[in-house]
Design a protein around this motif. Structure first.
Motif, PDB file in Angstrom:
ATOM      1  N   LEU A   1      86.167 -49.905   1.338  1.00 24.89           N
ATOM      2  CA  LEU A   1      85.225 -48.794   1.442  1.00 24.89           C
ATOM      3  C   LEU A   1      84.941 -48.272   0.038  1.00 24.89           C
TER       4      LEU A   1
ATOM      5  N   THR B   1      79.816 -48.902   2.542  1.00 32.16           N
ATOM      6  CA  THR B   1      79.769 -47.468   2.307  1.00 32.16           C
ATOM      7  C   THR B   1      79.245 -46.797   3.564  1.00 32.16           C
ATOM      8  N   ASP B   2      79.927 -45.744   3.996  1.00 34.59           N
ATOM      9  CA  ASP B   2      79.526 -44.996   5.183  1.00 34.59           C
ATOM     10  C   ASP B   2      80.315 -43.692   5.202  1.00 34.59           C
ATOM     11  N   PRO B   3      79.630 -42.538   5.213  1.00 34.76           N
ATOM     12  CA  PRO B   3      80.345 -41.265   5.173  1.00 34.76           C
ATOM     13  C   PRO B   3      81.152 -40.966   6.427  1.00 34.76           C
ATOM     14  N   TYR B   4      80.916 -41.717   7.504  1.00 37.05           N
ATOM     15  CA  TYR B   4      81.620 -41.472   8.758  1.00 37.05           C
ATOM     16  C   TYR B   4      82.780 -42.446   8.975  1.00 37.05           C
ATOM     17  N   VAL B   5      83.048 -43.296   7.992  1.00 38.11           N
ATOM     18  CA  VAL B   5      84.137 -44.268   8.094  1.00 38.11           C
ATOM     19  C   VAL B   5      85.175 -43.943   7.028  1.00 38.11           C
ATOM     20  N   ASP B   6      86.456 -43.947   7.433  1.00 35.47           N
ATOM     21  CA  ASP B   6      87.523 -43.710   6.461  1.00 35.47           C
ATOM     22  C   ASP B   6      88.134 -45.047   6.039  1.00 35.47           C
ATOM     23  N   GLU B   7      89.128 -44.957   5.151  1.00 31.63           N
ATOM     24  CA  GLU B   7      89.754 -46.172   4.626  1.00 31.63           C
ATOM     25  C   GLU B   7      90.344 -47.034   5.747  1.00 31.63           C
ATOM     26  N   ALA B   8      90.967 -46.373   6.722  1.00 32.15           N
ATOM     27  CA  ALA B   8      91.565 -47.123   7.827  1.00 32.15           C
ATOM     28  C   ALA B   8      90.487 -47.832   8.648  1.00 32.15           C
ATOM     29  N   GLY B   9      89.365 -47.140   8.858  1.00 32.12           N
ATOM     30  CA  GLY B   9      88.280 -47.751   9.608  1.00 32.12           C
ATOM     31  C   GLY B   9      87.690 -48.950   8.890  1.00 32.12           C
ATOM     32  N   ALA B  10      87.545 -48.841   7.580  1.00 30.46           N
ATOM     33  CA  ALA B  10      87.034 -49.967   6.807  1.00 30.46           C
ATOM     34  C   ALA B  10      88.025 -51.126   6.813  1.00 30.46           C
TER      35      ALA B  10
END
Length: 335
Positions: free
Chosen positions: A200, A184-193
């Motif tokens: 995510l 979980t991280d508000p600065y990461v999107d699905e693609a980043g995860a």
């Protein structure tokens, strides 16, 4: 032969031989003209005036004085700061970037032992090792052979709060194991995860579904007590909370209340306050395991930080870009 840039150590003097043992120091001095016997703990000291006037590179570390406008005025040739530790927040000022001075940090190197500590604790708690050790010590009797239900690391769910350098390194180190890791991280999107190889999840879902929750978010006004009474209540029975980030990310009063029920366990390398008062219940609760902020670089691990700086100095000497520049725009989201 091109002359080596003039450089100066700016940190607590006692740290220099730990960060730069002889082999690492020799590598650093091959790129920089730096005197290991001259370590600036106070950059306003008049005796440093002539040295600062010709300094092109500052090699900083724990205990570095604040680099404000007055200090930078005294170092007109300064073009780079190479930090042999993690965060630069304690000494860096916006004036550095306004003047075009490059800043590098060994935060990536310091992330390694913290992630290793976290990995070790995840695997050990999966075996219930800490509690089993205490039971054996108290009872002085071997429980006998046989399968122990309810423990093990096969398919265990690990939730990572924060895709920081350390959080990402933890995810990397967990890959070889049969664990189900989420982020979980508000600065990461699905693609980043997806690029990190993990799903995510919203924080609440991660807390509800994880056997282990490990905290790697930065300390900001928004993340104070990120894990509080409500969040702890969401965690499943028998879950473990690990915090190697900053103590204030966890509401300690709420955590103590939850630990007293015996429902959860906690491994804390950082606390709030730090150090804990001697009468803190955390010292005596059997399901709390406290270590004295030692997950980061210790002993021979400090040389890894010095080596990171030596490599950055080699890049500067070769006219190359720094490998680990500090982004001033991202500082508020970093530890």
């Amino acid at each position: 032969m091109t002359p080596r840039p003039h450089a100066l150590f700016a940190m607590s003097a006692e740290n220099v031989p730990q960060l730069f043992p002889p082999d690492v120091l020799a590598r650093l001095r091959a790129s920089l003209d730096i005197d290991p016997a001259l370590v600036a703990e106070d950059l306003t000291d008049p005796r440093l005036r002539d040295v600062l006037a010709r300094t092109e590179i500052l090699v900083t570390g724990w205990g570095c004085p604040r680099l404000d406008a007055a200090v930078l005025d005294a170092a007109p040739k300064l073009r780079a700061v190479l930090h042999s530790a993690g965060s630069v927040k304690g000494f860096a000022t916006p004036e550095l970037w306004r003047r075009g001075i490059a800043v590098s940090s060994a935060a990536a190197a310091n992330a390694v032992p913290v992630a290793e500590y976290t990995l070790a604790m995840i695997l050990l708690t999966g075996k219930d090792l800490l509690a089993a050790r205490d039971r054996l010590r108290t009872e002085r009797a071997f429980p006998g052979w046989g399968l122990v239900p309810g423990i093990g690391n096969h398919g265990r769910r690990v939730g990572v709060i924060g895709a920081s350098r350390i959080g990402r390194k933890v995810i990397e180190l967990l890959r070889p194991f049969d664990l189900a890791v989420s982020l979980t991280d508000p600065y990461v999107d699905e693609a980043g995860a997806a690029a990190l190889g993990v799903p995510l999840l919203p924080l609440d879902d991660l807390l509800r579904t994880s056997d282990v929750v490990t905290v790697h978010a930065p300390e900001t006004p928004e993340t104070r007590h990120l894990v509080g009474r409500r969040e702890l209540a969401l965690m499943r029975d028998g879950a473990v909370l690990i915090n190697t980030a900053r103590g204030a990310l966890v509401d300690h009063e709420a955590l103590i209340a939850e630990l007293r029920t015996g429902r959860l366990s906690a491994i804390l390398d950082v606390t709030d306050p730090e150090p804990l008062p001697a009468d803190s219940p955390l010292f005596d609760l059997p399901n709390a395991f406290i270590t004295p902020h030692l997950a980061g670089s210790q002993g021979n691990e400090a040389a890894r930080l010095g080596l990171a700086v030596a490599r950055e100095a080699e890049r500067l000497a070769a006219g190359e870009e720094l490998a680990h520049p500090v982004d001033p725009g991202a500082l508020e989201r970093e530890a």
